[in-house]
Motif scaffolding. Structure first.
Motif, PDB file in Angstrom:
ATOM      1  N   UNK A  61       0.812  -0.970  -0.211  1.00 27.81           N
ATOM      2  CA  UNK A  61      -0.132  -0.102  -0.149  1.00 27.81           C
ATOM      3  C   UNK A  61       0.854   1.648  -0.330  1.00 27.81           C
ATOM      4  N   UNK A  62       2.231   0.904   0.958  1.00 33.12           N
ATOM      5  CA  UNK A  62       2.990   2.028   0.487  1.00 33.12           C
ATOM      6  C   UNK A  62       3.685   2.860  -0.790  1.00 33.12           C
ATOM      7  N   UNK A  63       3.520   1.888  -1.207  1.00 35.63           N
ATOM      8  CA  UNK A  63       4.513   1.653  -2.801  1.00 35.63           C
ATOM      9  C   UNK A  63       3.384   2.191  -3.235  1.00 35.63           C
ATOM     10  N   UNK A  64       2.107   1.258  -3.506  1.00 35.09           N
ATOM     11  CA  UNK A  64       0.595   2.016  -4.099  1.00 35.09           C
ATOM     12  C   UNK A  64       1.152   3.161  -4.242  1.00 35.09           C
ATOM     13  N   UNK A  65       1.007   3.524  -3.390  1.00 33.78           N
ATOM     14  CA  UNK A  65       0.890   5.590  -2.905  1.00 33.78           C
ATOM     15  C   UNK A  65       1.331   6.343  -3.102  1.00 33.78           C
TER      16      UNK A  65
ATOM     17  N   UNK B 143       4.237  -3.799  -8.485  1.00 31.86           N
ATOM     18  CA  UNK B 143       4.510  -4.327  -7.574  1.00 31.86           C
ATOM     19  C   UNK B 143       4.191  -5.469  -8.276  1.00 31.86           C
ATOM     20  N   UNK B 144       5.757  -6.391  -8.168  1.00 34.93           N
ATOM     21  CA  UNK B 144       5.889  -7.402  -8.172  1.00 34.93           C
ATOM     22  C   UNK B 144       5.908  -8.418  -6.543  1.00 34.93           C
ATOM     23  N   UNK B 145       5.302  -9.391  -6.512  1.00 35.63           N
ATOM     24  CA  UNK B 145       5.620 -10.036  -5.281  1.00 35.63           C
ATOM     25  C   UNK B 145       5.978 -11.317  -5.283  1.00 35.63           C
ATOM     26  N   UNK B 146       7.212 -11.759  -4.763  1.00 36.06           N
ATOM     27  CA  UNK B 146       7.389 -13.170  -5.034  1.00 36.06           C
ATOM     28  C   UNK B 146       7.162 -13.983  -3.331  1.00 36.06           C
ATOM     29  N   UNK B 147       5.480 -14.563  -2.935  1.00 33.37           N
ATOM     30  CA  UNK B 147       5.499 -14.951  -1.806  1.00 33.37           C
ATOM     31  C   UNK B 147       4.852 -16.309  -1.286  1.00 33.37           C
TER      32      UNK B 147
END
Length: 522
Positions: A208-212, A219-223
């Motif tokens: 959310x911080x990055x989106x704002x 935003x690529x996420x390895x989960x």
């Protein structure tokens, strides 16, 4: 930060970059590389594990690189082209995220003589301190580290609500500093786990911080998803709460199942112990202990499991780091593989797998490599994509492979793969001319496929078993800002996602001509 020696248009807001040249950590890195060489007894053209660098010609020594580079962004040995770059910032969150990230940078150093900085975040000091005392200590800028001493106690609410609020400004400062060094910032890579408190809570708070702050940057996420036998009893709560944030704020998510990684490593053990295919463990391999004795698999081989994930990231970023006849920008992955905003979960498979753990097994034939990428045994979640529905698929190939090889194998495999009716030719391909160190070629497949649905269903079932008893719920509700509605909203978000996959699966048995069409108003 990853840089690519290639010019291309990328989307970014005007406040990125200060026009300054990104400076490599040349002196620090040179010292680190030589430290690895001295420890391993290897020659100057090898890294600590004795693997030759992926360079056109061996370097006389690591210091040769430092003496013969310009020091600008993407600069390498004399003769390597330096053009405008696309760049990414890697954010490693929590114990798991930092261990995988450390493994990734170690592998990246085998292919490059220079790697730029990342942002390391953990609410316990142990793992980050271990990194700073290890052979990669000079790779990371100490000013880009954020740690605490108390930890999140395996509680998503502590990581998200408490540490998120406490460290938001500090995290933003580090992210802005990294972004300012980028002329063409293309994406943020977030590496985290879903089961712990810091990885799931603070890791998804970052989204959310990055989106704002950086709304135009992908935003690529390895989960890393916990297995059913996870030793963190609250991991179902953490995972469900984190899933809601991934649904709402990520552009692409690469879900990776711990159990699938463990199964892959177990198969390596089986092949080695059976002596099939001439398999043999290399000295000082990741699948052996420090004493050279084969590890007891009753204790999960996290180093080898992390190594597989790190190699996935290495292949994913290869187009951003090397030239190729058909390179793929990271923004193209999202554009081509994510037709609907919420369905951004991409199933990954990697081949070759076994040699990633430093096992001497004869290389796979090229065509067999493509077949392996679609087999159940090579998926990084427990899934069989051949029996599910494809929305789209990307093939990212490294090495001496021709476009004709890609086309031939796609045509060979297409009859056995079912794509949605409105995207029958939903393939995206990439060719990077530089192979991974120690291989002639490799393949990473990313599939937007409904086979990811059982992973989410199992996660929901594990959550409901705990939630129906209200077990451990008080640990979360005592955190300011947490209410029981947070849990009901999170499980509703996951159920809605599962329903979207159900609706797609319902179209599998329908003839193409009978599928409903959109009515266009004139």
């Amino acid at each position: 930060m990853l840089t690519r020696q290639r010019g291309s248009a990328v989307r970014r807001p005007s406040h990125y970059g200060n026009g300054e040249t990104q400076v490599h950590l040349r002196g620090l890195l040179t010292e680190n590389l030589n430290l690895n060489l001295e420890r391993s007894g290897a020659t100057a053209a090898t890294c600590g594990s004795g693997v030759t660098y992926g360079r056109p010609a061996p370097l006389e020594s690591a210091r040769w690189w430092a003496r013969n580079t310009e020091g600008g962004a993407g600069s390498g040995p004399v003769g390597w082209p330096c053009r405008s770059m696309t760049q990414s910032v890697v954010v490693q969150v929590g114990q798991c995220g930092n261990q995988i990230g450390c493994c990734f940078w170690d592998l990246a150093l085998r292919e490059h003589a220079a790697v730029n900085k990342a942002v390391l975040i953990d609410m316990e000091e142990g793992v980050v301190n271990e990194i700073l005392q290890g052979p990669l200590r000079d790779v990371f800028d100490s000013k880009q580290l954020i740690t605490d001493i108390s930890g999140s106690g395996n509680n998503w609410a502590v990581g998200h609500k408490v540490f998120g609020s406490l460290y938001q400004e500090k995290i933003l400062e580090k992210l802005r500093k990294s972004a300012e060094h980028c002329d063409c910032l293309q994406c943020f890579f977030i590496i985290h786990s879903m089961g712990g408190g810091t990885g799931s809570g603070l890791g998804t708070f970052l989204l959310k911080v990055l989106e704002d702050e950086f709304p135009e940057v992908y935003r690529f996420v390895t989960s890393i998803y916990p297995s059913g036998e996870d030793d963190v009893i609250t991991s179902p709560y953490n995972s469900i709460l984190a899933m809601k944030e991934l649904n709402e704020h990520a552009d692409c998510v690469l879900p990776i199942d711990n159990q699938s990684l463990f199964d892959i490593i177990s198969k390596i053990d089986l092949m080695v112990n059976s002596g099939k295919l001439g398999a043999a463990i290399k000295p000082k391999s990741l699948v052996t202990s420090s004493t050279g004795v084969f590890k007891n698999r009753q204790e999960k081989p996290f180093d080898a499991m992390n190594n597989i994930v790190a190699n996935l990231l290495l292949n994913l970023t290869s187009s951003a780091r090397f030239e190729g006849s058909l390179n793929m920008d990271l923004n193209e992955i999202s554009m081509n593989l994510v037709p609907f905003p919420q369905l951004h979960y991409l199933v990954s498979s990697l081949t070759p797998l076994y040699t990633l753990a430093d096992v001497n097994i004869p290389p796979r034939r090229l065509d067999q490599m493509f077949s392996d990428a679609f087999s159940r045994d090579h998926q990084l979640i427990r899934a069989d994509p051949r029996h599910s529905l494809y929305l789209a698929c990307a093939l990212m190939v490294r090495g001496n492979v021709q476009i004709s090889d890609l086309r031939r194998n796609i045509e060979r495999l297409k009859p056995s793969l079912q794509f949605v009716s409105w995207n029958q030719e939903g393939w995206k391909t990439s060719l990077c001319s530089v192979p991974p160190v120690g291989h002639s070629h490799s393949l990473l497949a990313l599939a937007n496929n409904t086979c990811v649905k059982p992973t989410f269903i199992e996660l929901r079932e594990r959550f409901l078993r705990l939630y129906k008893k209200k077990a451990h719920l008080h640990h979360y509700l005592q955190i300011e800002g947490m209410e029981e509605s947070c849990f009901t909203e999170a499980v509703s978000s996951l159920s809605a996602l599962i329903q979207e996959y159900n609706q797609l699966d319902a179209t599998k048995s329908m003839p193409v001509e009978d599928l409903p069409r959109l009515n266009v108003a004139m």
